[in-house]
Design a protein around this motif. Structure first.
Motif, PDB file in Angstrom:
ATOM      1  N   VAL A  39      10.500  11.771   5.988  1.00  0.00           N
ATOM      2  CA  VAL A  39       9.190  11.751   5.390  1.00  0.00           C
ATOM      3  C   VAL A  39       8.383  12.857   4.965  1.00  0.00           C
ATOM      4  CG1 VAL A  39       7.758  12.248   7.581  1.00  0.00           C
ATOM      5  CG2 VAL A  39       6.766  10.940   5.529  1.00  0.00           C
ATOM      6  N   THR A  70       5.380  14.618   2.897  1.00  0.00           N
ATOM      7  CA  THR A  70       3.538  14.235   2.798  1.00  0.00           C
ATOM      8  C   THR A  70       3.422  14.722   1.783  1.00  0.00           C
ATOM      9  OG1 THR A  70       2.826  15.573   4.635  1.00  0.00           O
ATOM     10  CG2 THR A  70       3.612  13.169   5.637  1.00  0.00           C
ATOM     11  N   SER A 109       0.455  10.498  -0.127  1.00  0.00           N
ATOM     12  CA  SER A 109       0.828  10.166  -0.928  1.00  0.00           C
ATOM     13  C   SER A 109       2.273  10.629   0.771  1.00  0.00           C
ATOM     14  CB  SER A 109       1.979  10.745  -1.837  1.00  0.00           C
ATOM     15  OG  SER A 109       0.785  11.028  -3.253  1.00  0.00           O
ATOM     16  N   ALA A 163       5.919   9.299   1.344  1.00  0.00           N
ATOM     17  CA  ALA A 163       6.899   8.816   1.546  1.00  0.00           C
ATOM     18  C   ALA A 163       7.977   9.089   2.331  1.00  0.00           C
ATOM     19  CB  ALA A 163       7.768   9.755  -0.282  1.00  0.00           C
ATOM     20  N   GLN A 198      12.336   7.850   3.959  1.00  0.00           N
ATOM     21  CA  GLN A 198      13.423   7.416   3.663  1.00  0.00           C
ATOM     22  C   GLN A 198      13.880   7.094   5.458  1.00  0.00           C
ATOM     23  OE1 GLN A 198      14.497   6.108  -0.064  1.00  0.00           O
ATOM     24  NE2 GLN A 198      16.385   5.851   1.985  1.00  0.00           N
ATOM     25  N   SER A 208      13.417   2.737   1.859  1.00  0.00           N
ATOM     26  CA  SER A 208      12.046   3.698   1.515  1.00  0.00           C
ATOM     27  C   SER A 208      10.925   3.074   1.517  1.00  0.00           C
ATOM     28  CB  SER A 208      12.569   3.941   0.173  1.00  0.00           C
ATOM     29  OG  SER A 208      12.609   2.958  -0.958  1.00  0.00           O
ATOM     30  N   ASN A 267       7.135   4.013   0.214  1.00  0.00           N
ATOM     31  CA  ASN A 267       6.051   5.396  -0.398  1.00  0.00           C
ATOM     32  C   ASN A 267       4.655   4.370  -0.271  1.00  0.00           C
ATOM     33  OD1 ASN A 267       7.897   6.657  -1.690  1.00  0.00           O
ATOM     34  ND2 ASN A 267       9.001   4.788  -2.531  1.00  0.00           N
ATOM     35  N   SER A 268       3.612   5.093  -0.014  1.00  0.00           N
ATOM     36  CA  SER A 268       1.974   4.928  -0.196  1.00  0.00           C
ATOM     37  C   SER A 268       1.300   5.662  -0.311  1.00  0.00           C
ATOM     38  CB  SER A 268       1.817   4.391   0.935  1.00  0.00           C
ATOM     39  OG  SER A 268       0.491   4.776   1.385  1.00  0.00           O
ATOM     40  N   VAL A 269       0.501   5.555  -1.602  1.00  0.00           N
ATOM     41  CA  VAL A 269      -0.866   6.751  -2.398  1.00  0.00           C
ATOM     42  C   VAL A 269      -2.073   5.892  -1.970  1.00  0.00           C
ATOM     43  CG1 VAL A 269      -1.307   7.181  -3.881  1.00  0.00           C
ATOM     44  CG2 VAL A 269       1.198   7.020  -4.265  1.00  0.00           C
ATOM     45  N   GLU A 323       4.212   0.371  -0.895  1.00  0.00           N
ATOM     46  CA  GLU A 323       5.624  -0.388  -1.629  1.00  0.00           C
ATOM     47  C   GLU A 323       7.246  -0.197  -0.159  1.00  0.00           C
ATOM     48  OE1 GLU A 323       8.369   0.122  -5.662  1.00  0.00           O
ATOM     49  OE2 GLU A 323       6.334   1.870  -5.089  1.00  0.00           O
TER      50      GLU A 323
END
Length: 202
Positions: free
Chosen positions: A94, A96, A134, A136, A138, A159, A161-163, A194
């Motif tokens: 992860v 950040t 953010s 991310a 995996q 995967s 992904n977050s913002v 996402e």
């Protein structure tokens, strides 16, 4: 006599110095070098004046942080009655990232010694904060059957992904006891989360 023959030299006194730094998640946020002149001022005046702090808060401060985390890693082998062992492996990472900026104004002044003689108490505080966070992640997993001659199995790559944008403004009127908090929503539509999955057969 002994000192003259051994070529002993007296060590010169060095000017005192110090360093102050702040790290968050391994990232250096601020660094301040304190030299001998500043240390002598502290000893002589028994106080430390930092006039630029209030100016920096008024103009705004920015900070960026990035950190990678290794969440999990493992493997497992399972024997079967057919003699074909099953192997399972998993790996997860992860990342950040944060970008933070903000301003703050204190009325009449931030430090007590800089305030007018008739206004020694803080009457109002106004602060604003804007940040983007953010994340991310995996995750990789693999299930393998070993037939010695050939290997077959399933692999899944996931995967995430977050913002997350966060912005707001706080106004504290201490004199009239009226406080206000404003939460600013994003002007444009964007994805908060996402998720993608990619299965692979081999």
């Amino acid at each position: 006599k002994i000192q003259s023959k051994l070529n002993i030299k007296t060590r010169r006194e060095e000017d005192p110095s110090a360093q102050i730094y702040l790290k968050v998640f391994g990232n250096e946020v601020t660094f301040q070098n304190i030299d001998s002149a500043l240390l002598k001022q502290i000893v002589r005046e028994d106080s430390l004046a930092i006039p630029d702090i209030e100016q920096q808060l008024r103009e705004g401060l920015e900070m960026k942080m990035t950190k990678a985390h290794h969440l999990a890693e493992g493997s497992l082998g399972i024997p079967t009655t057919l003699g074909l062992p099953i192997y399972m492996t998993m790996n997860s990472l992860v990342l950040t990232k944060s970008e933070i900026s903000g301003k703050m104004t204190v009325s009449p002044r931030l430090f007590h010694e800089d305030r007018p003689s008739d206004q020694k108490d803080v009457s109002a505080i106004e602060a604003s904060l804007s940040s983007i966070h953010s994340i991310a992640m995996q995750i990789s997993g693999k299930l393998t059957i070993d037939c010695r001659v050939i290997k077959s199995g399933l692999e899944l790559d996931l995967s995430i992904n977050s913002v997350i944008p966060i912005s707001g403004k706080v106004t504290l009127d201490l004199k009239n006891r009226q406080h206000k908090f404003i939460w600013e929503t994003p002007e444009k539509e964007h994805k908060l989360l996402e998720l993608r999955a990619c299965p692979i057969l081999f």
